[in-house]
Design a protein around this motif. Sequence first.
Motif, PDB file in Angstrom:
ATOM      1  N   VAL A  18       0.872  -1.258  -0.044  1.00  0.00           N
ATOM      2  CA  VAL A  18       0.110   0.285   0.224  1.00  0.00           C
ATOM      3  C   VAL A  18       1.001   1.122   0.047  1.00  0.00           C
ATOM      4  N   GLY A  19       2.127   0.860  -0.364  1.00  0.00           N
ATOM      5  CA  GLY A  19       3.090   2.170   0.312  1.00  0.00           C
ATOM      6  C   GLY A  19       3.219   2.814   1.260  1.00  0.00           C
ATOM      7  N   LYS A  20       2.740   2.406   2.725  1.00  0.00           N
ATOM      8  CA  LYS A  20       3.141   2.444   3.964  1.00  0.00           C
ATOM      9  C   LYS A  20       4.588   3.385   3.848  1.00  0.00           C
ATOM     10  N   THR A  21       5.445   2.447   3.652  1.00  0.00           N
ATOM     11  CA  THR A  21       7.318   2.844   3.843  1.00  0.00           C
ATOM     12  C   THR A  21       7.177   4.016   2.523  1.00  0.00           C
ATOM     13  N   ILE A  60       9.063   6.655  14.181  1.00  0.00           N
ATOM     14  CA  ILE A  60       8.037   5.149  13.688  1.00  0.00           C
ATOM     15  C   ILE A  60       8.717   4.410  13.207  1.00  0.00           C
ATOM     16  N   TRP A  61       7.375   3.731  13.282  1.00  0.00           N
ATOM     17  CA  TRP A  61       7.937   2.053  13.398  1.00  0.00           C
ATOM     18  C   TRP A  61       7.068   1.366  12.230  1.00  0.00           C
ATOM     19  N   ASP A  62       8.224   1.161  10.988  1.00  0.00           N
ATOM     20  CA  ASP A  62       7.195   0.329  10.022  1.00  0.00           C
ATOM     21  C   ASP A  62       6.806  -1.401  10.748  1.00  0.00           C
ATOM     22  N   THR A  63       5.560  -1.728  10.089  1.00  0.00           N
ATOM     23  CA  THR A  63       5.946  -3.051  10.396  1.00  0.00           C
ATOM     24  C   THR A  63       5.160  -3.900   9.717  1.00  0.00           C
ATOM     25  N   ALA A  64       5.548  -5.469   8.814  1.00  0.00           N
ATOM     26  CA  ALA A  64       5.219  -6.179   8.163  1.00  0.00           C
ATOM     27  C   ALA A  64       4.082  -5.856   8.059  1.00  0.00           C
ATOM     28  N   GLY A  65       3.426  -5.365   6.329  1.00  0.00           N
ATOM     29  CA  GLY A  65       1.812  -6.356   6.040  1.00  0.00           C
ATOM     30  C   GLY A  65       1.005  -7.034   5.972  1.00  0.00           C
ATOM     31  N   VAL A  86      -2.944   2.140   6.932  1.00  0.00           N
ATOM     32  CA  VAL A  86      -2.553   2.841   5.757  1.00  0.00           C
ATOM     33  C   VAL A  86      -3.585   1.677   5.178  1.00  0.00           C
ATOM     34  N   TYR A  87      -4.372   2.073   3.807  1.00  0.00           N
ATOM     35  CA  TYR A  87      -4.849   1.299   2.523  1.00  0.00           C
ATOM     36  C   TYR A  87      -4.923   1.227   0.933  1.00  0.00           C
ATOM     37  N   ASP A  88      -4.913   1.038   0.109  1.00  0.00           N
ATOM     38  CA  ASP A  88      -4.520   1.625  -1.375  1.00  0.00           C
ATOM     39  C   ASP A  88      -6.196   2.213  -1.492  1.00  0.00           C
ATOM     40  N   ILE A  89      -5.991   2.895  -1.824  1.00  0.00           N
ATOM     41  CA  ILE A  89      -7.383   3.592  -3.000  1.00  0.00           C
ATOM     42  C   ILE A  89      -7.906   2.474  -3.277  1.00  0.00           C
ATOM     43  N   THR A  90      -6.820   2.108  -4.073  1.00  0.00           N
ATOM     44  CA  THR A  90      -7.428   1.314  -5.305  1.00  0.00           C
ATOM     45  C   THR A  90      -7.701  -0.257  -4.806  1.00  0.00           C
ATOM     46  N   ASP A  91      -7.579  -0.596  -3.683  1.00  0.00           N
ATOM     47  CA  ASP A  91      -7.695  -1.879  -2.921  1.00  0.00           C
ATOM     48  C   ASP A  91      -8.404  -2.269  -2.262  1.00  0.00           C
TER      49      ASP A  91
ATOM     50  N   ASN B 733       8.470  -1.258 -10.428  1.00  0.00           N
ATOM     51  CA  ASN B 733       7.767  -0.422 -10.289  1.00  0.00           C
ATOM     52  C   ASN B 733       6.002  -0.404  -9.425  1.00  0.00           C
ATOM     53  N   LYS B 734       5.501  -1.096  -9.609  1.00  0.00           N
ATOM     54  CA  LYS B 734       4.621  -1.302  -9.018  1.00  0.00           C
ATOM     55  C   LYS B 734       3.882  -0.602  -7.866  1.00  0.00           C
ATOM     56  N   GLU B 735       4.791  -0.709  -7.080  1.00  0.00           N
ATOM     57  CA  GLU B 735       5.187  -0.358  -5.580  1.00  0.00           C
ATOM     58  C   GLU B 735       5.085   1.040  -4.998  1.00  0.00           C
TER      59      GLU B 735
END
Lengths: 212, 736
Positions: A18-21, A60-65, A86-91, B733-735
Amino acid sequence: MSDVEKSFKVVLLGEGCVGKTSIVLRYIQNTFNDKHLMTQHAGFFQKNINIAGKRVQLTIWDTAGQERFHALGPIYYRGSQGALVVYDITDNDSFVKAKNWIKELKTMLGNDISLCIIGNKADLEKSRVIPLAEAESYAKSVGAIHYSTSAKLNKGVEDLFLDLTKRMLANMNSSNNSTISTSSNTSQATNRSERIPIVPDNAEPSRTTCCN
Amino acid sequence: MSFNDYYFYTPSPSSNSTTPTTPVSPPPPMNNYINYSYTSSGTSSSNSNNNRNSFIQSLVPSYLDSIPSFTNSGSNSNTYNKDIPKPFDPSNFSLNNSNNINNSNNSNDNKSTHLGDQFSSLNLNNNNNNNNNNNNNNNETVTTNYYPNTITTTPQVLNTSTSLNQLNTPISISSSSKSINNNNNNNNNNNNKKTNPIITTTTTDEIKKKQYKQIHETYQKYSNDINFERRIGASDYDSMANMYKESHHLPSSQSVILEGFMYYNVVVMGQAKGDFNDNRWFVQRGNFLFNHLAKDIEPIDVIDLKRLVLNIDIRVVDDSASAFRYGISLGTPNNSISHFFWSDDPKQCILWLVSIASYTTEFDQDKEMEMINQILEISQPEFKPKKVLTFKNNNNSNNRQPKRKSIFETNEIGKLENFEFIFKNGLLNDIFNHDKQKQTIKLISKNPDDKNIVIDNILKLLLDQEFDLGFTLNNQIEMIENKISSDLVPMEDISQSIHNIIYEYTQICLHKLPELSKTQERCDLVRFAVENTLFSCLYQTILSIYTHKFFKEDEELTTKATQFLTITPVHLDIAQKFWLVDGNENDSDVVSDTTTPPYQESIDLMKKLSSFTTPTEKIQCLINVSDSICKCISNFWLNRPGKPSNLVLGADDLLPLFTYVIIKSKVNNLYSELMFIQDYLDQDLNRTVQGYFLVTFQTCLSLINYWNLDEILNKASTQFENIKKSNSQDFINKED
């Protein structure tokens, strides 16, 4: 270095991809010249900011999704004051996952944590499958705030963190003013962290309060 | 934690002046946390008794000559033995000229029955049957307590009967001598009549009662103006014994039993609160001790004695080691809270001790007596700290029931030499006052940023047993080892003690090395140096406990990890850009193409994990591994075509990679390592990058357990097929 008045732990949750990182990275990198930027390590980000005249440190602690890590969430998010879900608006799946995280966070941490629901990839508006209104009303219903961001276009990222920090500061003050018990998590952690700065003079204030 | 509840009154005034960063003046130099603590356990105190005997005996000869009137001033006293002890400090007592060693004739018959009975030593009767004109010298009683041997030669044992009788007569104070007149005239007759029958029936209990009686009479002597018996409310010794139990129920127990000023500090969870000179007004009502800020104001705190364990706590106050503060400590059985009360006046201390003792938990009169004896002993002007019993830490840990016995045994005579040395050299004045130490300090201060110098020299400073600081630390380390091996103390307690020790010694070091408290980095370095010192002694012991305790978990992880030894990053369900393999689309055998596996540098770093002995180094090792993973990625793509635009590694990909590195490194005892770091890492780091990588490590180990080999292989081949079909660049690139 230790002029930070307040330190907040923010946990970053959401399904993989979702691109959180990227959101955090955008936030950190865009202010790369900030001299207060700390050394970076994979998955862990740290940034000091000035807000309302206070020096605040965000970790900020990143986690594995991925699903297989879900059970391990608690050891990441315990003791955190803020969460970015975080979510992906396309998913659609990612939004369902986000809701699960929110539910879990609310169960585990109650109102001590400032929740943000973030619809990322706002640049892909035409592929959107989660209507903004739906996401916002859901956020409202759980006491979270919804943000739309695009890490790619650097849209809404700065505001997101600024807003979150303000909320965490406010949350901290209100929980301090109300009951001690609700802020127990926070205050415990704080006490401990204030224990070690070992300069001798730090020990003095606590001594004088002793017998009262 | 038991042995950590002590103070360090370390600051030396001289170094304060050089510490601009210390705005508040540190506590005055109540140096050296030396403690004359109560060391014997209950009645089984033969060791320390012997110890004491030798001490007293060594003092006696010098007094012998000064007490010419000592022997036989009473006409009837016979067979007076020259070996009979003398008051060890006659000058303290007005009664020197009164000869209280009076023997009844009858006693001779019975003395043999008491030979070898240790308790009989306590039976010396201070009633002067024959010396009607003489006051009893109660002091005599105390002395004789130290001399079990002499008793067997003294017929006075027999006078126990008189003492019992005597209990019915109120004790009055002779104004001239300030000593107790025990109405010996009356007793004399009784004694002669009753001695034999009573003695033959004398039980240990009675003997003990006698003993307490005499002890209390001794207090009377010390508390010159205070009528001790009246205060205690018992005129009869039997009833006095009962009173200990009953007083809790008496309505009158709520009236003020004792009040006065005491210095007061409290230690909560190992953190000392209060200043050296905090003075409070205390009022004891029954089992409650009320704490007033000043005499006539409302109490601010109340201490319920019933839940607390009593100990004595005596500290050296001034530089010459001749002034003491006599005190008592009241601690919760688990020692989370300890109250300390001191007085400059030993009499006051004893008064409080006696007044409070009976209300405290684990109270027994032998213990009380012994504590009082210690105070008396130390308060003698002639006292030389020859018999310094223990350090504070030992004192505290004797609150811990399970270990009580063995701890005492470890603090025997062997340590005395050491102490004398410390006193002789005046090292109590300043913990780092020795030239050798000063040199080391100088060296450190000159190189505050040289990691190795700081670490090595702090280790040197802290562990040098020649000085009391090192001595104390070594004692503490020994105690922890004992605790660990005893298996009775929960691991959390041990880790908490270690945390506390690190914290305290770090503070000491920082205080003595103001140069090092100037930046956070230097503070951290000092902390690490202390940690390093401690774990250099304790690591092997602790880790062996962990590997023992977590044997099953370790085995399980090793077995599981071994299964995955053949996997590569390709199997990890991560983005292809992190595979770090030169697989071009035509090469079907991507996996076996490389001779050295990807991330070899990280794997090598990970292998070092077991070689570090401190949690800080171990966690740093994990951080280095993570950084090295990133470095491997960027190095790999450095000169390769098709470099992806974004090589930032997020947690999604880091965790599988980290797990992969752990597996490949074949580190043993992974679970024990994890638990060790988790338990001993500075808790303040939980929210920092160290905490993050601890959690990461933890997650990775879970992942190893969670992974299923077939699943991974299947998933990887599916993914691989998919990728082969699609354009790999698109995938990357998808990410973003």
